[in-house]
Design an enzyme around this catalytic site. Structure first.
Site, PDB file in Angstrom:
ATOM      1  N   ASP A 232      11.860  17.976  43.337  1.00  0.00           N
ATOM      2  CA  ASP A 232      13.037  17.455  42.645  1.00  0.00           C
ATOM      3  C   ASP A 232      14.234  17.806  43.519  1.00  0.00           C
ATOM      4  O   ASP A 232      14.912  18.813  43.305  1.00  0.00           O
ATOM      5  CB  ASP A 232      13.172  18.075  41.266  1.00  0.00           C
ATOM      6  CG  ASP A 232      14.348  17.436  40.525  1.00  0.00           C
ATOM      7  OD1 ASP A 232      14.696  17.928  39.444  1.00  0.00           O
ATOM      8  OD2 ASP A 232      14.920  16.469  41.041  1.00  0.00           O
TER       9      ASP A 232
ATOM     10  N   ASP B 280      15.497   5.348  35.209  1.00  0.00           N
ATOM     11  CA  ASP B 280      15.290   5.091  36.656  1.00  0.00           C
ATOM     12  C   ASP B 280      14.514   3.792  36.864  1.00  0.00           C
ATOM     13  O   ASP B 280      14.704   3.099  37.855  1.00  0.00           O
ATOM     14  CB  ASP B 280      14.466   6.225  37.287  1.00  0.00           C
ATOM     15  CG  ASP B 280      15.125   7.579  37.150  1.00  0.00           C
ATOM     16  OD1 ASP B 280      16.365   7.645  37.109  1.00  0.00           O
ATOM     17  OD2 ASP B 280      14.385   8.571  37.045  1.00  0.00           O
TER      18      ASP B 280
ATOM     19  N   ASP C 252       9.111  22.002  39.801  1.00  0.00           N
ATOM     20  CA  ASP C 252      10.128  21.262  40.578  1.00  0.00           C
ATOM     21  C   ASP C 252      10.497  22.096  41.799  1.00  0.00           C
ATOM     22  O   ASP C 252      11.096  23.158  41.683  1.00  0.00           O
ATOM     23  CB  ASP C 252      11.395  21.037  39.726  1.00  0.00           C
ATOM     24  CG  ASP C 252      11.310  19.781  38.893  1.00  0.00           C
ATOM     25  OD1 ASP C 252      12.302  19.455  38.217  1.00  0.00           O
ATOM     26  OD2 ASP C 252      10.249  19.130  38.913  1.00  0.00           O
TER      27      ASP C 252
ATOM     28  N   HIS D 268      12.593   9.084  35.185  1.00  0.00           N
ATOM     29  CA  HIS D 268      13.253   9.033  33.877  1.00  0.00           C
ATOM     30  C   HIS D 268      13.144   7.584  33.434  1.00  0.00           C
ATOM     31  O   HIS D 268      13.170   6.668  34.265  1.00  0.00           O
ATOM     32  CB  HIS D 268      14.743   9.367  33.980  1.00  0.00           C
ATOM     33  CG  HIS D 268      15.078  10.679  34.579  1.00  0.00           C
ATOM     34  ND1 HIS D 268      15.171  10.902  35.942  1.00  0.00           N
ATOM     35  CD2 HIS D 268      15.354  11.866  33.995  1.00  0.00           C
ATOM     36  CE1 HIS D 268      15.509  12.154  36.157  1.00  0.00           C
ATOM     37  NE2 HIS D 268      15.609  12.763  35.012  1.00  0.00           N
TER      38      HIS D 268
ATOM     39  N   MET E 232       3.887  12.404  35.905  1.00  0.00           N
ATOM     40  CA  MET E 232       4.901  12.955  35.000  1.00  0.00           C
ATOM     41  C   MET E 232       5.963  11.902  34.704  1.00  0.00           C
ATOM     42  O   MET E 232       6.300  11.065  35.533  1.00  0.00           O
ATOM     43  CB  MET E 232       5.537  14.191  35.661  1.00  0.00           C
ATOM     44  CG  MET E 232       6.629  14.885  34.857  1.00  0.00           C
ATOM     45  SD  MET E 232       8.292  14.230  35.137  1.00  0.00           S
ATOM     46  CE  MET E 232       8.783  15.161  36.565  1.00  0.00           C
TER      47      MET E 232
ATOM     48  N   HIS F  77      17.082  26.063  39.969  1.00  0.00           N
ATOM     49  CA  HIS F  77      17.680  26.466  38.689  1.00  0.00           C
ATOM     50  C   HIS F  77      17.602  27.964  38.472  1.00  0.00           C
ATOM     51  O   HIS F  77      18.597  28.592  38.092  1.00  0.00           O
ATOM     52  CB  HIS F  77      17.025  25.724  37.535  1.00  0.00           C
ATOM     53  CG  HIS F  77      17.232  24.234  37.600  1.00  0.00           C
ATOM     54  ND1 HIS F  77      16.676  23.369  36.681  1.00  0.00           N
ATOM     55  CD2 HIS F  77      17.910  23.458  38.490  1.00  0.00           C
ATOM     56  CE1 HIS F  77      17.035  22.132  36.999  1.00  0.00           C
ATOM     57  NE2 HIS F  77      17.776  22.157  38.092  1.00  0.00           N
TER      58      HIS F  77
ATOM     59  N   GLU G  16      12.139  25.135  37.940  1.00  0.00           N
ATOM     60  CA  GLU G  16      12.703  24.563  39.173  1.00  0.00           C
ATOM     61  C   GLU G  16      13.292  25.670  40.029  1.00  0.00           C
ATOM     62  O   GLU G  16      14.057  26.514  39.526  1.00  0.00           O
ATOM     63  CB  GLU G  16      13.781  23.524  38.876  1.00  0.00           C
ATOM     64  CG  GLU G  16      14.411  22.978  40.164  1.00  0.00           C
ATOM     65  CD  GLU G  16      15.306  21.794  39.979  1.00  0.00           C
ATOM     66  OE1 GLU G  16      14.944  20.872  39.224  1.00  0.00           O
ATOM     67  OE2 GLU G  16      16.386  21.765  40.589  1.00  0.00           O
TER      68      GLU G  16
ATOM     69  N   ASP H  48      19.811  21.039  44.972  1.00  0.00           N
ATOM     70  CA  ASP H  48      18.591  20.235  45.138  1.00  0.00           C
ATOM     71  C   ASP H  48      18.309  19.967  46.618  1.00  0.00           C
ATOM     72  O   ASP H  48      18.009  18.842  47.017  1.00  0.00           O
ATOM     73  CB  ASP H  48      18.709  18.903  44.377  1.00  0.00           C
ATOM     74  CG  ASP H  48      18.616  19.090  42.857  1.00  0.00           C
ATOM     75  OD1 ASP H  48      19.059  18.196  42.125  1.00  0.00           O
ATOM     76  OD2 ASP H  48      18.117  20.145  42.441  1.00  0.00           O
TER      77      ASP H  48
ATOM     78  N   ASP I  22      24.035  22.994  41.560  1.00  0.00           N
ATOM     79  CA  ASP I  22      22.648  22.595  41.803  1.00  0.00           C
ATOM     80  C   ASP I  22      22.574  21.705  43.047  1.00  0.00           C
ATOM     81  O   ASP I  22      22.929  20.543  43.019  1.00  0.00           O
ATOM     82  CB  ASP I  22      22.146  21.810  40.579  1.00  0.00           C
ATOM     83  CG  ASP I  22      20.664  21.527  40.622  1.00  0.00           C
ATOM     84  OD1 ASP I  22      20.150  21.006  39.624  1.00  0.00           O
ATOM     85  OD2 ASP I  22      20.018  21.843  41.645  1.00  0.00           O
TER      86      ASP I  22
ATOM     87  N   LYS J 176      17.553  25.482  32.947  1.00  0.00           N
ATOM     88  CA  LYS J 176      18.634  25.511  33.949  1.00  0.00           C
ATOM     89  C   LYS J 176      19.775  26.281  33.315  1.00  0.00           C
ATOM     90  O   LYS J 176      20.079  26.080  32.145  1.00  0.00           O
ATOM     91  CB  LYS J 176      19.052  24.075  34.309  1.00  0.00           C
ATOM     92  CG  LYS J 176      20.060  23.999  35.464  1.00  0.00           C
ATOM     93  CD  LYS J 176      20.400  22.550  35.795  1.00  0.00           C
ATOM     94  CE  LYS J 176      21.373  22.441  36.962  1.00  0.00           C
ATOM     95  NZ  LYS J 176      21.734  21.024  37.230  1.00  0.00           N
TER      96      LYS J 176
ATOM     97  N   GLU K 109      12.149  22.334  31.123  1.00  0.00           N
ATOM     98  CA  GLU K 109      12.734  22.676  32.420  1.00  0.00           C
ATOM     99  C   GLU K 109      14.066  23.396  32.213  1.00  0.00           C
ATOM    100  O   GLU K 109      15.077  22.772  31.904  1.00  0.00           O
ATOM    101  CB  GLU K 109      12.955  21.433  33.277  1.00  0.00           C
ATOM    102  CG  GLU K 109      13.583  21.766  34.627  1.00  0.00           C
ATOM    103  CD  GLU K 109      13.751  20.573  35.502  1.00  0.00           C
ATOM    104  OE1 GLU K 109      13.041  19.561  35.286  1.00  0.00           O
ATOM    105  OE2 GLU K 109      14.628  20.618  36.391  1.00  0.00           O
TER     106      GLU K 109
HETATM  107  C1  DIG Z   1      16.957  17.922  37.174  1.00  0.00           C
HETATM  108  O1  DIG Z   1      16.556  19.107  37.791  1.00  0.00           O
HETATM  109  C2  DIG Z   1      15.903  17.445  36.216  1.00  0.00           C
HETATM  110  C3  DIG Z   1      15.980  15.973  35.991  1.00  0.00           C
HETATM  111  O2  DIG Z   1      16.072  15.373  37.254  1.00  0.00           O
HETATM  112  C4  DIG Z   1      14.657  15.664  35.380  1.00  0.00           C
HETATM  113  O3  DIG Z   1      14.839  15.524  34.010  1.00  0.00           O
HETATM  114  C5  DIG Z   1      13.782  16.848  35.650  1.00  0.00           C
HETATM  115  C6  DIG Z   1      12.431  16.387  36.093  1.00  0.00           C
HETATM  116  O4  DIG Z   1      11.979  17.028  37.234  1.00  0.00           O
HETATM  117  N1  DIG Z   1      14.543  17.656  36.625  1.00  0.00           N
HETATM  118 MN    MN Z   2      14.357  19.367  38.074  1.00  0.00          MN
HETATM  119 MN    MN Z   3      17.974  20.562  39.982  1.00  0.00          MN
END
Ligand code: DIG
Ligand code: MN
Ligand code: MN
Length: 386
Positions: A287, A58, A246, A55, A89, A221, A218, A258, A256, A184, A182
């Site tokens: 991710d 970051d 992801d 991002h 990316m 998600h 993802e 992760d 979430d 969610k 993406e």
């Molecule tokens: C969270 O699942 C999101 C953020 O971390 C980011 O914007 C995106 C990129 O993989 N995944």
């Molecule tokens: Mn993600």
């Molecule tokens: Mn996530």
């Protein structure tokens, strides 16, 4: 030679925010020290990764003056060069700053929507400068807890206007980037707009430049939504919209998590790898982040574990495709109909004969598809006894 040791040819990538996750959660302070992005680059290169993503915030904290921004970027470029990593990316942090508390592109305050465009265009410039060809949009704050504000439809129109505007920007700049939405279902907002792969696919079709926009599904998600990730991934592939992915893991119907790839649902991970190996040639992006319990060495064990599990499951996928008993079970599961071959296009004569055809419904009802045996063979392959 360890066959599961990651190499850049495997195209594994990590977000800076993943291995840099300090272990903060809603109920507790960080358990790990902050990580310098160039240190993450060095350690990930050592482990055999292919690249890193970020991002804007970051790498270049929001509000950094231009001269300092340029110094940070130059130093990061040197680290990428030195360690041979790429940046496939990039994305924007439109969820951390309190001004996005009620959305960014879908805020009811037009000034916030314009600031989100301002921030995203500058972040796209940064991503392009570092070579990113895919730009991800995760709408972390694009959602609602209260629907009385009457923006259920307006939010989608504002989201569409913003993406169309940014597609125009990327075209005008000649960046050659593609966008990946993406989805969610929730968190941090009570209900997120565009909650699943299915809803995002429908939304993409309404955009002005649908060919520029795809998906970054993802695993965690879709699982949070109670859905099958392999099924969601297949829908994205079927639509020609799998622009990025992801990977992580997740217990259904929880926040979430992760988790490390393969930490919870090995069959889900297996069929995910099978689909990616056969239908996707982009980065395998994790991710995910280490458990809050872990120290720094735990972070690198987490990162290596994501990549090793992917490679082990890719080998299992090869074995699955080459296993005579499994392939025979699949062949007998799928039944042809010699009388029912469809013409290349609809014709009335065929329809009339199909309508007039007699079927042996009793035997069709009685047939067993053999799925219990096929699934057991799959489980035994994953358990390492085939
Ligand atoms: C969270 O699942 C999101 C953020 O971390 C980011 O914007 C995106 C990129 O993989 N995944
Ligand atoms: Mn993600
Ligand atoms: Mn996530």
């Amino acid at each position: 030679m360890d066959p599961y040791a990651p190499t850049p040819a495997d195209r594994f990538t990590f977000g800076l925010w993943t291995v840099g996750n300090p272990g903060r959660d809603p109920f507790g302070e960080p358990t790990r020290a902050p990580v310098d992005p160039t240190y993450s680059v060095a350690r990930l290169a050592e482990l055999g990764a292919y690249g890193v993503n970020f991002h804007d915030h970051d790498l270049v904290p929001d509000g950094t003056p231009t001269a300092e921004r340029d110094r940070i970027v130059a130093r990061f470029k040197r680290a990428l060069e030195e360690h041979g990593l790429v940046v496939p990316m990039a994305t924007t942090n439109l969820f951390r700053d309190p001004l996005f508390k009620d959305g960014a592109f879908t805020s009811a305050d037009a000034r916030v929507r314009n600031y989100a465009l301002h921030k995203t265009m500058r972040a796209i410039d940064l991503g392009a400068e570092l070579g990113a060809r895919t730009y991800v949009f995760w709408g972390g704050r694009e959602g609602a807890e209260v629907d009385a504000g009457g923006k259920l439809l307006d939010a989608l129109q504002w989201y569409r206007d913003s993406l169309d505007y940014l597609c125009e920007y990327v075209r005008e700049q000649g960046y050659g980037m593609r966008f990946a939405l993406e989805p969610k279902p929730n968190e941090p907002r009570g209900h997120a707009f565009l909650p699943t792969v299915g809803s995002a696919l429908g939304f993409i079709a309404t955009l002005s430049y649908p060919d520029m926009v795809g998906l970054n599904p993802e695993l965690a998600h879709e699982t949070m939504a109670g859905l099958s990730f392999p099924h969601a991934l297949a829908a994205a592939i079927d639509a020609g919209k799998l622009f990025h992915v992801d990977l992580n893991d997740q217990i259904m119907a929880r926040f979430d998590q992760d988790l490390r790839f393969g930490a919870e649902n090995l069959k889900t991970a297996f069929f995910t790898v099978m689909l990616l190996e056969e239908h996707y040639d982009g980065p395998r992006h994790f991710d995910a982040h280490a458990l809050r319990t872990e120290d720094e060495e735990g972070v690198w064990a987490f990162a290596l574990g994501c990549m090793r599990t992917y490679k082990i499951l890719a080998e299992k996928a090869e074995r699955f495709r080459g296993d005579p008993e499994i392939q025979a079970a699949i062949a007998s599961y799928r039944v042809d109909d010699p009388e029912g071959t469809w013409p290349p296009r609809f014709d009335a004569a065929h329809a009339a004969s199909l309508k007039g055809r007699e079927f042996d419904l009793t035997s069709l009802r009685a047939r067993g598809p053999g799925l219990e045996r096929l699934d057991q063979l799959t489980v035994e392959l994953l358990l390492g006894v085939r």
